[in-house]
Design a protein around this motif. Structure first.
Motif, PDB file in Angstrom:
ATOM      1  N   ALA A  74       0.832  -1.203   0.000  1.00 54.56           N
ATOM      2  CA  ALA A  74       0.000   0.000   0.000  1.00 54.56           C
ATOM      3  C   ALA A  74       0.865   1.250   0.000  1.00 54.56           C
ATOM      4  CB  ALA A  74      -0.933  -0.019   1.210  1.00 54.56           C
ATOM      5  N   GLU A  75       2.012   1.201   0.705  1.00 51.91           N
ATOM      6  CA  GLU A  75       2.908   2.353   0.768  1.00 51.91           C
ATOM      7  C   GLU A  75       3.513   2.645  -0.609  1.00 51.91           C
ATOM      8  OE1 GLU A  75       2.910  -0.209   2.809  1.00 51.91           O
ATOM      9  OE2 GLU A  75       2.235   0.722   4.682  1.00 51.91           O
ATOM     10  N   ASP A  76       3.930   1.577  -1.306  1.00 48.52           N
ATOM     11  CA  ASP A  76       4.512   1.754  -2.637  1.00 48.52           C
ATOM     12  C   ASP A  76       3.488   2.323  -3.611  1.00 48.52           C
ATOM     13  OD1 ASP A  76       6.985   0.891  -1.872  1.00 48.52           O
ATOM     14  OD2 ASP A  76       6.796  -1.124  -2.732  1.00 48.52           O
ATOM     15  N   ILE A  77       2.270   1.804  -3.549  1.00 51.43           N
ATOM     16  CA  ILE A  77       1.222   2.287  -4.456  1.00 51.43           C
ATOM     17  C   ILE A  77       0.927   3.758  -4.193  1.00 51.43           C
ATOM     18  CG2 ILE A  77      -1.238   2.096  -4.985  1.00 51.43           C
ATOM     19  CD1 ILE A  77      -0.888  -0.961  -4.693  1.00 51.43           C
ATOM     20  N   GLN A  78       0.818   4.137  -2.921  1.00 48.40           N
ATOM     21  CA  GLN A  78       0.554   5.539  -2.595  1.00 48.40           C
ATOM     22  C   GLN A  78       1.703   6.437  -3.048  1.00 48.40           C
ATOM     23  OE1 GLN A  78      -2.181   7.059  -1.589  1.00 48.40           O
ATOM     24  NE2 GLN A  78      -3.248   5.085  -1.610  1.00 48.40           N
ATOM     25  N   SER A  79       2.923   5.940  -2.941  1.00 54.82           N
ATOM     26  CA  SER A  79       4.082   6.719  -3.383  1.00 54.82           C
ATOM     27  C   SER A  79       4.059   6.935  -4.893  1.00 54.82           C
ATOM     28  CB  SER A  79       5.378   5.993  -2.974  1.00 54.82           C
ATOM     29  OG  SER A  79       6.519   6.684  -3.464  1.00 54.82           O
ATOM     30  N   LEU A  80       3.700   5.894  -5.648  1.00 50.08           N
ATOM     31  CA  LEU A  80       3.627   6.011  -7.102  1.00 50.08           C
ATOM     32  C   LEU A  80       2.497   6.944  -7.523  1.00 50.08           C
ATOM     33  CD1 LEU A  80       4.272   2.268  -7.976  1.00 50.08           C
ATOM     34  CD2 LEU A  80       5.769   4.182  -8.590  1.00 50.08           C
ATOM     35  N   LEU A  81       1.373   6.868  -6.843  1.00 55.60           N
ATOM     36  CA  LEU A  81       0.264   7.770  -7.144  1.00 55.60           C
ATOM     37  C   LEU A  81       0.646   9.218  -6.849  1.00 55.60           C
ATOM     38  CD1 LEU A  81      -2.703   5.709  -5.651  1.00 55.60           C
ATOM     39  CD2 LEU A  81      -2.252   6.070  -8.073  1.00 55.60           C
ATOM     40  N   ALA A  82       1.280   9.441  -5.692  1.00 56.26           N
ATOM     41  CA  ALA A  82       1.676  10.796  -5.314  1.00 56.26           C
ATOM     42  C   ALA A  82       2.700  11.360  -6.296  1.00 56.26           C
ATOM     43  CB  ALA A  82       2.237  10.792  -3.893  1.00 56.26           C
ATOM     44  N   ARG A  83       3.583  10.521  -6.786  1.00 54.64           N
ATOM     45  CA  ARG A  83       4.602  10.949  -7.756  1.00 54.64           C
ATOM     46  C   ARG A  83       3.967  11.523  -9.018  1.00 54.64           C
ATOM     47  NH1 ARG A  83       7.076   7.658 -11.805  1.00 54.64           N
ATOM     48  NH2 ARG A  83       9.131   8.428 -12.477  1.00 54.64           N
ATOM     49  N   MET A  84       2.763  11.022  -9.367  1.00 51.78           N
ATOM     50  CA  MET A  84       2.054  11.493 -10.550  1.00 51.78           C
ATOM     51  C   MET A  84       0.919  12.459 -10.189  1.00 51.78           C
ATOM     52  SD  MET A  84       3.603  10.120 -13.107  1.00 51.78           S
ATOM     53  CE  MET A  84       2.460  10.259 -14.480  1.00 51.78           C
ATOM     54  N   PHE A  85       0.912  12.922  -8.923  1.00 54.94           N
ATOM     55  CA  PHE A  85      -0.090  13.875  -8.439  1.00 54.94           C
ATOM     56  C   PHE A  85      -1.510  13.333  -8.610  1.00 54.94           C
ATOM     57  CE2 PHE A  85       3.681  16.293  -9.383  1.00 54.94           C
ATOM     58  CZ  PHE A  85       3.802  17.142  -8.304  1.00 54.94           C
ATOM     59  N   VAL A  86      -1.683  12.038  -8.388  1.00 51.60           N
ATOM     60  CA  VAL A  86      -2.989  11.393  -8.510  1.00 51.60           C
ATOM     61  C   VAL A  86      -3.634  11.312  -7.136  1.00 51.60           C
ATOM     62  CG1 VAL A  86      -4.211   9.265  -9.107  1.00 51.60           C
ATOM     63  CG2 VAL A  86      -2.332  10.073 -10.551  1.00 51.60           C
ATOM     64  N   GLU A  87      -4.822  11.891  -7.007  1.00 56.15           N
ATOM     65  CA  GLU A  87      -5.563  11.830  -5.749  1.00 56.15           C
ATOM     66  C   GLU A  87      -6.226  10.458  -5.606  1.00 56.15           C
ATOM     67  OE1 GLU A  87      -5.722  14.082  -3.412  1.00 56.15           O
ATOM     68  OE2 GLU A  87      -4.562  15.623  -4.471  1.00 56.15           O
ATOM     69  N   SER A  88      -6.233   9.928  -4.395  1.00 61.97           N
ATOM     70  CA  SER A  88      -6.796   8.592  -4.196  1.00 61.97           C
ATOM     71  C   SER A  88      -7.698   8.484  -2.975  1.00 61.97           C
ATOM     72  CB  SER A  88      -5.664   7.567  -4.067  1.00 61.97           C
ATOM     73  OG  SER A  88      -4.867   7.844  -2.917  1.00 61.97           O
ATOM     74  N   GLY A  89      -7.998   9.613  -2.332  1.00 63.79           N
ATOM     75  CA  GLY A  89      -8.779   9.564  -1.097  1.00 63.79           C
ATOM     76  C   GLY A  89     -10.124   8.889  -1.257  1.00 63.79           C
ATOM     77  N   GLY A  90     -10.842   9.196  -2.326  1.00 64.31           N
ATOM     78  CA  GLY A  90     -12.144   8.571  -2.562  1.00 64.31           C
ATOM     79  C   GLY A  90     -12.088   7.553  -3.675  1.00 64.31           C
ATOM     80  N   GLY A  91     -10.923   6.988  -3.911  1.00 60.79           N
ATOM     81  CA  GLY A  91     -10.708   6.118  -5.054  1.00 60.79           C
ATOM     82  C   GLY A  91     -10.067   6.915  -6.181  1.00 60.79           C
ATOM     83  N   VAL A  92      -9.354   6.236  -7.040  1.00 64.47           N
ATOM     84  CA  VAL A  92      -8.649   6.906  -8.134  1.00 64.47           C
ATOM     85  C   VAL A  92      -9.596   7.084  -9.318  1.00 64.47           C
ATOM     86  CG1 VAL A  92      -6.749   6.740  -9.786  1.00 64.47           C
ATOM     87  CG2 VAL A  92      -6.413   5.986  -7.417  1.00 64.47           C
ATOM     88  N   GLN A  93      -9.794   8.332  -9.750  1.00 60.97           N
ATOM     89  CA  GLN A  93     -10.646   8.584 -10.912  1.00 60.97           C
ATOM     90  C   GLN A  93     -10.026   7.928 -12.137  1.00 60.97           C
ATOM     91  OE1 GLN A  93     -12.520  12.527 -11.638  1.00 60.97           O
ATOM     92  NE2 GLN A  93     -11.467  12.448 -13.602  1.00 60.97           N
ATOM     93  N   THR A  94     -10.754   7.005 -12.729  1.00 56.75           N
ATOM     94  CA  THR A  94     -10.233   6.197 -13.836  1.00 56.75           C
ATOM     95  C   THR A  94     -11.154   6.335 -15.038  1.00 56.75           C
ATOM     96  OG1 THR A  94      -9.329   4.631 -12.217  1.00 56.75           O
ATOM     97  CG2 THR A  94      -9.515   3.873 -14.510  1.00 56.75           C
TER      98      THR A  94
END
Length: 331
Positions: A74-94
């Motif tokens: 989970a830490e790695d995934i959050q780090s990769l999302l943050a690196r691309m400025f992707v918000e994930s609090g309510g799920g990742v908009q896809t």
């Protein structure tokens, strides 16, 4: 120039002199604030591919829980999302995308979106086909990368009728054998059985009208189009390579669900994969092939318009999206 009645001029003069004495600007009537516009532009983007015209179509979006991604912490995934400025609090908009290709002799749609199957944030394909200057009845062929509801439910309109009145619908044999089989559905985990039912419902009117074409290795026999087997996400998952002269585009369906994670970490799978290990192997192979060939690619769940290139980067890959440009013939 504005003029004022004589009776008002002394009062105006006094007000102006008072403002000047206080060092303040003269009073000016303030316009009401402009109301913000709450609608987005139509969801289509066009580009040239040799002599072909490619139109990306936006169906809408779905918020995907990051816990659906498997194969990294989970830490790695959050780090990769943050690196691309992707918000994930309510799920990742896809995004959910489809692609309309005008070959000059045929109008071909790859995937159809989710229609009414997954809620109000999806279902925009038919409206965006019209916004792009076409009518659904003009489409000659529909190619399905696979029979998941967000790719096949759009075969039907809001009334449950065929959305594409003149189209032949093409599905790989392996895919049809899996999703359209009641015997296979009966053996599936209970949580996935609804997906089998939605797949059968989506194609049922086309089956009744003799317009569902199940193809084997020879492919759907459309000039300029070659199917590419990309199994794993589903048993018969297929990409479609469109070629015009020296120019090619691979419409790859669900090779990627999270651009921020899976390009950098191709070994990360998603819960929806029927065969997780096969899906990972396929993704690695497709990434290597399109990066080596410098192919244009189009993905169903890449940020709209979902068209671009893949570049090798370190131990993984990077996504290079198309730049907005006028529609012009490729050199």
């Amino acid at each position: 120039m504005a003029t004022f009645p004589l009776s008002t001029r002394p009062a105006l003069l006094v007000a102006a002199l008072a403002c000047a004495a206080l060092g303040a600007p003269p009073m000016v009537a303030q316009a009401a604030p402009v109301v913000q516009q709450q609608t987005q532009v139509p969801g289509f983007y066009r580009m040239a591919l040799g002599e072909f015209e490619v139109t990306a179509l936006y169906d809408g979006y779905v918020n995907l829980d990051t816990q659906l991604l498997k194969g990294a912490s989970a830490e790695d995934i959050q780090s990769l999302l943050a690196r691309m400025f992707v918000e994930s609090g309510g799920g990742v908009q896809t995004a959910v995308n489809a692609y309309l290709i005008n070959t000059g002799s045929q109008l071909v749609l790859v995937d159809t979106g989710a229609a009414q199957c997954f809620g109000p944030t999806l279902g925009g394909i038919l409206g965006n086909i019209r916004a792009a200057g076409y009518e659904p009845a003009q489409i000659d062929s529909v190619l399905l990368t696979h029979l998941h509801p967000d790719h096949a439910c759009g075969l039907l309109d809001e009334a449950g009728r065929p959305a594409f009145a003149a189209a032949q619908v093409h599905v790989p044999q392996v895919e049809a054998d899996y999703w359209l089989s009641e015997a296979v559905a009966a053996q599936a985990p209970e949580g996935r059985r609804s997906m089998f039912a939605m797949a059968r419902a989506a194609v049922a009117p086309y089956v009744a009208e003799g317009r569902l074409q199940v193809y084997g290795e020879a492919g759907p026999r459309i000039a300029g189009v070659s199917p590419v087997a990309t199994p794993g996400h589903t048993p018969g998952h297929s990409a479609y390579r469109f070629s015009s002269g020296a120019h090619s585009l691979l419409v790859w369906g669900d090779i990627v669900h999270s651009h921020a994670v899976q390009f950098a970490r191709p070994a990360v799978a998603i819960e929806f994969d029927v065969d997780r290990e096969q899906a990972i192997a396929t993704r690695r192979q497709v990434f290597a092939d399109v990066a080596r060939e410098r192919l244009w690619v189009a993905g169903a769940h890449l940020p709209f318009p979902g068209i671009g290139h893949v570049r090798a980067e370190g131990e993984g890959y990077a996504w290079v999206p198309v730049e907005y440009a006028p529609l012009r013939a490729a050199p």
